[in-house]
Design an enzyme around this catalytic site. Structure first.
Site, PDB file in Angstrom:
ATOM      1  CG  HIS A 148      57.317  -0.274  39.969  1.00 33.86           C
ATOM      2  ND1 HIS A 148      58.137   0.297  39.226  1.00 33.86           N
ATOM      3  CD2 HIS A 148      57.592   0.248  41.194  1.00 33.86           C
ATOM      4  CE1 HIS A 148      58.955   0.831  39.857  1.00 33.86           C
ATOM      5  NE2 HIS A 148      58.636   1.047  41.308  1.00 33.86           N
ATOM      6  CE  LYS A 597      68.641  -5.458  39.114  1.00 31.37           C
ATOM      7  NZ  LYS A 597      69.934  -5.182  38.259  1.00 31.37           N
TER       8      LYS A 597
END
Length: 939
Positions: A148, A597
């Site tokens: 990532h 999120k």
């Protein structure tokens, strides 16, 4: 003398940091100039003073100084601060390692989470050797490396930091003389000078193959040393606390249960650059690394196992195998004048043959990487099991003639490596998003079942048809050329997996992960694609399955529906038969990032907790062994935190000896760049797994009061309401994009995967969870890690007369709740609402300041609430080393944030020429790097 006097203190660490800072200052004076050096010192001292006492005039002077700096000077100032952070990180890691070594060498009580401390506790709790052996036999510890885009370091910089770490380690040796110390300080100065001369920014965007090489750096430089040591420390602690047999061996054996995995080169979700070809290259590159390491170690054995047949008698099985190899391979290995080499040294002769066999395996890999026609030589090992069998023959033979002490050194370390890494090195997981499979299956069915409208079918119809085709006994042929590009590439991945499994072995791949799993058909689609290439199905006599598929539940909604989806899946006769054929095991992945999120930190954590309990209960009801795969990031907002505590805070009964979790972004560097630290991190993870699993085997079921669960449900709901109200506020998405450098992060060349799912889509759904967290960290909001907690705690205490007492009881007795609030303290300490306000003013949306005030008010409420519940005066009061680490960085991070705000203004300004805008981009990119280094876990 008090043993605590043997430990280094924070004063010792401060002295080391001061030395590194002084040497860096000398480099700045020589190569950046006195003007830059003075600017750095003025800013550092000025913001340190402001941290102690606010002075508006002083602050204005510092801001004016920053505003007046030209781009070139700002770039040098930012590089200076960034270099300091890198050196402080090395100093802190070196300090922690030296203290652990002192504890070991002075026979002190070791740290909580060490093998020694953990096994002492288990022994004191009455865990018998038999029960412990049963537990150890179940262990499966699987960290998984991912690529990532939050790790910005170049390999050249990492290698320089490693050299500095080693010099620091030598520099503080108690036996060091004055002259030696001066020599080492000169070496240290030279390395810091090299660091300054090395550009920390990448000149080109990373490709997937670069990311693979970066991941392999940690294996090559760290894990090959750390993994065998972890096993060795485990066995040493077992001997200490559970005794030894007459031959000196522990009565409890430790199988090789550590399995590192990787997504790098296998994760194609949202990354079009991870192709079937890249995946095959990754597999062969990993094999090359593993075989190269084994080859080097067998060469060492050939040099050291110089036993003469005149002075010892090897075991009969060893001599029998050596004779077989001589007959089968002798002419190829020992030719010409080498026929009689090592004639009276049987172990060296065996090692020479083993070396030749490994060379044959490597030759095949090299041909594959060169993309030339390749074949496996008769001389090559069939697989890693055949190689390790030879190693065991040597080991057991040495033990048979009294050389156990020799057998248990380098040879045993090699056995551990081969058992843990095989020829494949890292088990490669494959990940793809569910809609890709749906479109591919629809295209395939148009060829083999043209009368069925898959796109228009409901879930039940889809499952029925997918099951029928997956269980279809006769061959299924499709024409790949008739598929569109997306479907053809998707099928190619499965074909490549089948090919590589046949060549390398089933262990080459770990799990096939389906991101955004919303239904049971999403899993059955993958089973059908696997059926097409022969990875699963029915052969006319029995079911077979050579692929492990894991649904990934990411959003709050998906987590809540996970039990129903799995129930439908495991109730499907075809799928259940395939699971049974694959050892009756199921893996389920849980996503921490997207759920946070989506619904905020409290809803995410609570729904993950509930999902784990329901998934384990469901799979047990279906008679299936379930391993949970935790998709954790580095930050609290992405499930981060210390691994030991994270495992212990999992719901009771959900670990059961097995755990798999991602190691993402910058955490790879902080945990695995040095073998000394990697060994510590592996040990802490394994002991967390041992402790969390021990209660299951002791038949001691842990149950927390139902009130805790009910209260947590209400707290999570209140937190989610507060969080969703914020993200639904008009202008909030603009606030995020304009007051963080999230757009500019894309210019850093730190990852091959795009930061957005859809280009130019400014929406919460489009942005990936990692840049979401990364952006908020840069602007010192750290919002995903804490927003909603303050309101939730206040709502709870307002509704319950004894609410505060209830919360304190939960904090004291429930590891889940304590772990949540402990991790949140770190994120709150790294946040700074005054600096966040500066970033907020970058956004010109009319509702900007109202959004900022809502965030600042919630921050204050959260800080007060957490301190009240934890009964502390200051955040991180219970973790002084971390508190000191953060405070040590503050005078350096704060000025970079102020600089970054000015750089963002200038870079984004539409009133200046493009050439002037570009002049601010490089210092801006360096500021992003510098803040990431200072904050440590940013994404």
């Amino acid at each position: 003398m008090n043993v605590l006097q043997n430990l280094l203190t924070d004063d010792d660490l401060r002295a080391q940091v001061k030395l590194l800072g002084t040497l860096l200052g000398q480099v700045l004076l020589q190569f950046a100039g006195e003007d830059v050096f003075e600017a750095v010192e003025i800013l550092r001292r000025g913001f340190a003073d402001l941290q102690q006492q606010e002075d508006q005039q002083r602050r204005s002077e510092l801001m004016a100084m920053i505003d007046a700096m030209p781009a070139g000077k700002i770039e040098l100032v930012v590089r200076a601060f960034s270099s300091y952070f890198m050196l402080v990180n090395v100093a802190e890691e070196s300090f922690a390692h030296r203290n652990r070594r002192r504890m070991l060498s002075h026979g002190m009580t070791l740290w909580e989470g060490s093998f020694d401390h953990t096994l002492a506790d288990l022994r004191a709790q009455g865990l018998s050797a038999g029960t412990l052996q049963e537990l150890i036999n179940r262990l499966h510890f699987a960290p998984v490396f991912t690529a990532h885009p939050t790790e910005a370091r170049r390999r050249a910089v990492m290698e320089a930091m490693r050299r500095i770490f080693l010099i620091c380690d030598q520099l503080y040796s108690p036996s060091l003389g004055v002259n030696d110390q001066r020599e080492l300080e000169a070496q240290l100065a030279a390395e810091i000078q090299i660091m300054w001369r090395t550009d920390e920014l990448r000149s080109a965007k990373l490709e997937v193959r670069d990311e693979v090489r970066n991941g392999l750096y940690y294996v090559r430089e760290s894990l090959f040393e750390a993994v065998p040591k972890a096993y060795s420390f485990f066995e040493r602690a077992l001997r200490k606390h559970y005794g030894v047999n007459g031959d000196g061996a522990a009565p409890i054996s430790v199988p090789s249960f550590i399995r590192f995995g990787s997504w790098i080169g296998g994760d194609r979700d949202g990354n079009p650059f991870v192709t079937a070809e890249v995946t095959e290259w990754t597999v062969h590159t990993q094999m090359q690394t593993a075989l190269g390491e084994y080859r080097a170690r067998v060469r060492e054995l050939r040099q050291t196992l110089t036993h003469s047949s005149g002075w010892c008698t090897p075991s009969a099985p060893f001599l029998e195998r050596l004779a077989e190899y001589e007959a089968e391979f002798g002419d190829q290995v020992f030719r010409g004048t080498a026929v009689q080499i090592y004639g009276r040294e049987p172990y060296r002769r065996m090692a020479a043959i083993m070396l030749a066999r490994l060379d044959a395996n490597l030759s095949y890999v090299h041909q594959s990487l060169a993309d030339v026609p390749s074949f496996t030589s008769h001389l090559a090992y069939e697989d890693a099991a055949a190689f390790v069998a030879d190693l065991y023959l040597i080991r057991d033979s040495l033990i048979s003639h009294g050389d156990r002490i020799i057998a248990m050194q380098d040879l045993q370390a090699l056995i551990r490596l081969v058992e843990s890494f095989g020829f494949h090195l890292l088990q490669l997981d494959i990940r793809q998003e569910s809609t890709i499979h749906t479109r591919t299956v629809a295209a395939v069915l148009r060829q083999i079942d043209p009368d069925f409208d898959y796109d228009g079918a409901g879930e039940a119809e889809r499952l029925q048809r997918l099951s029928a085709w997956t269980g279809h006994i006769d061959p299924i042929e499709i024409d790949d050329s008739l598929l569109d590009d997306e479907a053809r590439e998707t099928v190619a991945v499965f074909r490549r997996m089948a090919k590589l499994k046949s060549e390398v072995g089933d262990e080459v791949f770990g799990t096939y992960i389906i991101s955004m799993t919303h239904s049971a058909s999403h899993v059955m689609e993958v089973m059908l694609l696997a059926r097409l290439v022969g990875l699963c199905g029915h052969n006319g006599d029995a079911w077979f399955c050579r692929i492990l598929v894991a649904p990934l539940f990411e959003t709050v909604d998906d987590l809540q529906r996970s039990q129903a989806i799995l129930d439908q899946l495991l109730s499907n006769k075809v799928y259940r038969a395939l699971v049974a054929a694959d050892g009756n095991r199921q893996e389920v992945m849980l996503g921490y990032s997207d759920s946070c999120k989506d619904g905020g930190i409290l809803a995410s954590n609570w729904n993950l907790y509930q999902a784990q309990l329901s998934i384990i209960a469901l799979t047990q009801r279906h008679g299936v062994e379930c391993r949970l795969f935790h998709g954790r990031g580095g930050t609290v907002g992405r499930g981060g935190g210390p691994t030991h505590e994270a495992i212990l805070s999992q719901p009771p009964g959900t670990v059961n000896g097995e755990i798999k979790f991602t190691e993402q972004g910058e955490m790879l560097y902080y945990k695995y760049s040095n073998p000394e630290t990697a060994n510590y991190e592996i040990g802490m993870g394994v002991t967390g797994l041992l402790k969390a699993s021990a209660t299951v085997l002791k038949k001691c079921e842990i149950r927390y009061p139902q009130d805790y669960l009910d209260w947590m449900r209400d707290i999570a709901a209140a937190g989610e309401t507060t969080y969703r109200a914020l993200i639904a506020t008009p202008g909030f998405i603009d606030y995020f994009y304009e007051n963080t450098p999230v757009t500019e992060i894309g210019t850093l060349n730190i990852g091959s995967r795009p930061s957005h799912r859809k280009k130019a889509d400014r929406s919460l759904g489009s942005i990936r969870a990692i840049p979401w967290v990364f952006g908020w960290a840069q602007s010192r909001h750290t919002l995903p890690a804490w927003y909603g907690i303050g309101s939730a705690l206040k709502t709870f205490t307002d509704r319950h007369p004894d609410g505060l007492a209830h919360l304190r009881a939960m904090y004291g007795e429930w590891p889940f709740f304590r772990g949540l609030l402990s991790n949140v303290q770190m994120a709150l300490t790294k946040a700074d609402m005054e600096i966040a306000e500066e970033y907020a003013r970058l956004c010109d949306h009319p509702g900007t300041m109202a959004i900022y005030r809502a965030i600042a008010d919630e921050f204050a409420l959260t800080v007060a609430g957490v301190k009240q519940v934890a009964q502390i005066e200051n955040l991180l009061e219970d973790n002084q080393p971390l508190a000191l680490s953060i405070s040590r960085r503050r005078p350096y991070i704060d000025p970079i944030n102020h600089i970054q705000v000015r750089l963002l203004k200038r870079y984004r300004s539409e009133s200046v020429w493009e050439s002037e805008q570009d002049s601010w981009l490089t210092p801006l990119k360096r500021s992003i790097n510098a803040i990431a280094a200072g904050m440590r876990n940013t994404g």
